[in-house]
Design a protein around this motif. Structure first.
Motif, PDB file in Angstrom:
ATOM      1  N   ARG A 138       0.833  -1.214   0.000  1.00 37.91           N
ATOM      2  CA  ARG A 138       0.000   0.000   0.000  1.00 37.91           C
ATOM      3  C   ARG A 138       0.863   1.258   0.000  1.00 37.91           C
ATOM      4  N   ARG A 139       1.971   1.207   0.708  1.00 40.92           N
ATOM      5  CA  ARG A 139       2.849   2.386   0.783  1.00 40.92           C
ATOM      6  C   ARG A 139       4.304   1.956   0.550  1.00 40.92           C
ATOM      7  N   GLU A 150      -6.947   5.141   2.195  1.00 36.78           N
ATOM      8  CA  GLU A 150      -6.116   4.138   1.524  1.00 36.78           C
ATOM      9  C   GLU A 150      -6.982   3.113   0.826  1.00 36.78           C
ATOM     10  N   HIS A 163       1.354   2.949  11.065  1.00 32.39           N
ATOM     11  CA  HIS A 163       2.542   3.418  10.348  1.00 32.39           C
ATOM     12  C   HIS A 163       3.783   2.629  10.792  1.00 32.39           C
TER      13      HIS A 163
END
Length: 385
Positions: free
Chosen positions: A109-110, A207, A357
């Protein structure tokens, strides 16, 4: 005693355990007992420290049949070593199990979190340079530096290639420091961050969910890219991604479950006791081992510092501010490091939730440590020429 044995030769075999006993053996029994104590009493990496500790005891009984290397009478720890460590089989099998356990969704996703993971590998190369300066050979220094990856199987894999004689202390250092992440990282982070930085809150952007097709293709693409860049890393990254492919394919649930449970448990068991079997007094009670333990701690500290400072640097140039503490999660100790950082943030401010995170960076650290191991495998032979 010698006269008595000369008169009665059969006494030699009966008493050889007592006759061969030295203070070094007793010290190694204490080392083994300490590892078992840490595993049982404090729950420090018990699945590995317990068998390693017991293996160390078995290896340090004078004339132990467990580590006998006599032709035709090889001890079972020597057989296991030749079958799974000398040829790097056990670490590769462990990576299949780890891959089957991992969920790389936060990384997919990131992908930008890989930058933090890369920065957090700084300790590997800094420690390798330091180890070279204090007298270790190039290959040994690289094997010591890889402790900073906070990844036991990677450490074992690299050590089995470049420093088999240091395999025992390197493995013990790696797993001991991995279990000490909650002790090592918080004071280092507090020393290089301000209170306001530790209280920084991070938003949650909208997201998109990651499709199952993307999750399925991810391990294949990683293997192809990593394999082309560094073919020597294919065994490491390939086994990790094969395990993940079993999980994400969705059609071999039994194989995935077996990799996560039976395979992981069995290989961990034999890997641990076999490593313990390499911890003979002659190999372990040396000044070099003290240096390795010290350099291993340095590697962990430098990894933490590298990740945090990189995050602080990004804050200087990026309009979107991030809590610098998540940079420390770029090591491979997953999910322990992510949880430790999230708890630190909550301790500073009970309304600051950064665990999503932190875990994302920690997942990236798992991949980055394997890639770093592959880079070391590729670079050392080239640089040593």
């Amino acid at each position: 005693m010698e006269a008595l044995i000369h008169q009665y030769p059969w006494l030699d075999e009966l008493l050889m355990g007592f006759i061969g006993l030295s203070w070094k053996h007793v010290v190694m029994w204490a080392v083994g007992a300490l590892l078992i104590y840490l595993a049982v009493k404090h729950d420090y990496e018990p699945t590995l420290l317990l068998p390693i500790g017991f293996g160390a005891v078995l290896a340090n009984i004078p004339h132990s049949s467990a580590v006998s290397n006599a032709p035709g009478e090889q001890g079972f720890l020597i057989v296991l070593y030749n079958a799974g460590i000398a040829n790097e089989l056990f670490p590769v099998l462990i990576f299949i199990a780890i891959g089957a356990m991992c969920d790389f969704t936060p990384l997919i996703r990131r992908p930008s979190v890989m930058l933090f993971a890369a920065a957090a590998q700084f300790g590997i190369f800094a420690t390798a340079i330091g180890a070279t300066l204090v007298g270790f050979s190039f290959e040994h220094a690289a094997s010591i530096g890889i402790i900073g990856a906070a990844d036991g199987p990677t450490t074992i894999y690299v050590a089995s290639r470049f420093a088999q004689e240091l395999l025992g202390p390197l493995s013990v250092a790696a797993y001991c420091y991995m279990s000490l992440v909650p002790v090592i990282q918080p004071p280092v982070i507090r020393a290089i961050t301000t209170e306001s930085e530790r209280k920084m809150k991070m938003g949650f952007e909208g997201e998109e969910p990651v499709s199952q097709t993307t999750k399925f293709l991810f391990p294949i693409m990683i293997v192809l890219i990593a394999g082309i860049v560094a073919p020597i890393s294919v065994a490491l990254i390939g086994s990790l991604m094969f395990g993940n492919l079993l999980k994400e394919s969705g059609v071999v649930e039994n194989l995935s479950n077996s990799a996560q449970n039976e395979l992981a448990n069995l290989v961990t068991l034999v890997l641990g006791i076999t490593i313990g079997g390499t911890m003979s007094a002659e190999r372990f009670l040396t000044f070099d081992v003290l240096l390795i333990m010290a350099l291993g701690a340095v590697a962990f500290v430098f990894d933490t510092v590298g990740g945090v400072l990189f995050a602080k640097l990004l804050n200087l140039i990026s309009p979107t501010k991030i809590n610098p503490m998540i940079g420390a999660c770029g090591i491979s100790a997953f999910p322990m490091s992510g949880r430790v950082i999230a708890k630190m943030a909550l301790k500073e401010d009970p309304t600051n939730f950064i665990i999503q995170h932190a875990i994302g960076v920690n997942v990236a650290g798992q991949v980055a440590s394997v890639v770093a191991g592959g880079l070391v495998l590729a670079l050392i032979p080239a640089l040593a020429k």
